[in-house]
Design a protein around this motif. Sequence first.
Motif, short mmCIF file in Angstrom:
data_model
loop_
_atom_site.label_atom_id
_atom_site.label_comp_id
_atom_site.label_asym_id
_atom_site.label_seq_id
_atom_site.Cartn_x
_atom_site.Cartn_y
_atom_site.Cartn_z
N UNK A 153 0.82 -1.22 0.00
CA UNK A 153 0.00 0.00 0.00
C UNK A 153 0.85 1.27 0.00
N UNK A 154 2.09 1.15 0.49
CA UNK A 154 2.97 2.33 0.52
C UNK A 154 3.97 2.35 -0.63
N UNK A 155 4.12 1.20 -1.31
CA UNK A 155 5.13 1.04 -2.36
C UNK A 155 6.54 1.35 -1.83
N UNK A 156 6.71 1.14 -0.53
CA UNK A 156 8.02 1.35 0.09
C UNK A 156 8.33 2.78 0.46
N UNK A 157 7.37 3.70 0.22
CA UNK A 157 7.60 5.12 0.53
C UNK A 157 6.99 5.48 1.88
N UNK A 158 7.49 6.56 2.46
CA UNK A 158 6.92 7.10 3.69
C UNK A 158 5.79 8.05 3.33
N UNK A 159 4.67 7.92 4.03
CA UNK A 159 3.48 8.74 3.74
C UNK A 159 3.34 9.80 4.83
N UNK A 160 3.46 11.09 4.50
CA UNK A 160 3.37 12.15 5.51
C UNK A 160 1.95 12.34 6.03
N UNK A 161 1.87 12.81 7.28
CA UNK A 161 0.58 13.07 7.92
C UNK A 161 0.42 14.57 8.11
N UNK A 162 -0.74 15.11 7.75
CA UNK A 162 -1.03 16.53 7.92
C UNK A 162 -1.10 16.85 9.41
N UNK A 163 -0.33 17.84 9.84
CA UNK A 163 -0.25 18.18 11.26
C UNK A 163 -1.37 19.12 11.71
N UNK A 164 -2.31 19.46 10.82
CA UNK A 164 -3.38 20.39 11.20
C UNK A 164 -4.46 19.72 12.05
N UNK A 165 -4.69 18.43 11.88
CA UNK A 165 -5.72 17.73 12.65
C UNK A 165 -5.24 17.38 14.05
N UNK A 166 -6.16 16.81 14.84
CA UNK A 166 -5.79 16.46 16.22
C UNK A 166 -5.10 15.09 16.29
N UNK A 167 -5.05 14.37 15.16
CA UNK A 167 -4.47 13.04 15.19
C UNK A 167 -3.02 13.05 15.67
N UNK A 168 -2.23 14.03 15.21
CA UNK A 168 -0.82 14.07 15.58
C UNK A 168 -0.64 14.32 17.09
N UNK A 169 -1.67 14.89 17.73
CA UNK A 169 -1.60 15.11 19.17
C UNK A 169 -1.49 13.79 19.93
N UNK A 170 -1.97 12.71 19.30
CA UNK A 170 -1.90 11.39 19.92
C UNK A 170 -0.46 11.00 20.25
N UNK A 171 0.48 11.50 19.45
CA UNK A 171 1.88 11.16 19.69
C UNK A 171 2.73 12.30 20.20
N UNK A 172 2.14 13.54 20.23
CA UNK A 172 2.97 14.70 20.57
C UNK A 172 2.40 15.55 21.71
N UNK A 173 1.16 15.31 22.09
CA UNK A 173 0.52 16.15 23.11
C UNK A 173 1.04 15.81 24.50
N UNK A 174 0.76 16.73 25.44
CA UNK A 174 1.16 16.53 26.84
C UNK A 174 -0.09 16.50 27.72
N UNK A 175 -0.04 15.73 28.78
CA UNK A 175 -1.14 15.64 29.73
C UNK A 175 -0.57 15.43 31.13
N UNK A 176 -1.00 16.29 32.06
CA UNK A 176 -0.49 16.23 33.45
C UNK A 176 1.03 16.37 33.50
N UNK A 177 1.59 17.13 32.57
CA UNK A 177 3.04 17.32 32.55
C UNK A 177 3.81 16.15 31.98
N UNK A 178 3.12 15.19 31.40
CA UNK A 178 3.75 14.00 30.82
C UNK A 178 3.35 13.87 29.36
N UNK A 179 4.19 13.22 28.55
CA UNK A 179 3.79 12.97 27.16
C UNK A 179 2.52 12.12 27.12
N UNK A 180 1.56 12.50 26.25
CA UNK A 180 0.31 11.77 26.16
C UNK A 180 0.52 10.28 25.86
N UNK A 181 1.46 9.90 24.96
CA UNK A 181 1.68 8.47 24.74
C UNK A 181 2.05 7.72 26.01
N UNK A 182 2.85 8.36 26.89
CA UNK A 182 3.23 7.71 28.14
C UNK A 182 2.03 7.55 29.05
#
Length: 334
Positions: free
Chosen positions: A152-181
């Motif tokens: 499905x990727x043909x071996x390429x990296x597919x960029x994600x638009x940073x305007x939506x809230x989806x990227x917050x899943x990996x970059x947001x903070x909660x209670x002073x800690x990274x949200x993923x943690x």
Amino acid sequence: MGTTVSSESPARPTLSLSHRLGHHAGVASIAAFFVICVVAFTISTDTFLTTGNLLNVLRQSAPLLIVATTMTLVITTAGIDLSVGSTLAFVGALAAIALHAGAPDTLVLIGGLVLGGLIGLVNGYFIAIAGMPAFIVTLGTLSIVRGAALLITQGYSVPVDSNGWFVALGREWLFGLPLPAVIAVAVMLAGWVVLRHTRFGRYIIGIGTNAEGVRRAGVNVRGVIIRVYVLSGVAAGLAGLITTARLGSGSSNQGVGFELAVIAAVVLGSTNLFGGRGTILGTFLGALTIAVLGNGLILIHVSPFYTQIIQGAIMLFAIWLNTRIFSPQRRKKG
């Protein structure tokens, strides 16, 4: 008579203490090894014990902690799931493609979890219903799913638009800690409750100890095993979504060797590789130990190639300990 009593009475507490130490020896040993690693890297470099670096370790180890939690359940049933790394890559790549095509963030999140669960369901069907060995089944799905990600990727990296809230899943903070943690800790707490304080958890341990005995007690063993693999797939899907959100792109190359790190974390944490005994606390310490090793070796400028060698050596040593320590006990129980 008096002499006999006095010589025997101290033996009882000694046996009890020995039993307790033996029961928690695995967790205690990995805890001690974790502390040694932290102290060694703290002495070796000034940057290891900084707040920024420790939070970075927590953020990067979140996918490992999440998948290791459900892998603990899988291995406790005397199973294995080698497809988690491929599932992580496939779900992450497909999520990136869907977001790039304009799909809503919420739909992508739910779809990713469902897709991971479906892959786990396929594994569970062939293992529990068809009676095929878990190693062979998940090795097959590892190849199929990784191939699908490449397709499905043909071996390429597919960029994600940073305007939506989806990227917050990996970059947001909660209670002073990274949200993923925070998500990882919540998953591990849920796993601990399930394994130690629910009927489902007792079934998991019972199946790993004596599946036939549990079946004769009226438990739907096949259903329990299928649910365990579905949970493993969902966790791998969640890890894929978090990884894609954090990196800002999806790729078929994500999660290569991830399953080995997950299994190493679980086995290091003293979960019995032959089933019947699992510990979420030990898995937590095992995963953090692997994360700290990887981070610390980079900070002291050790080649990343050595990191892989060390991780493999630690896993081999952990499996050896499992064979030497737990296998004889299991034979005695049998």
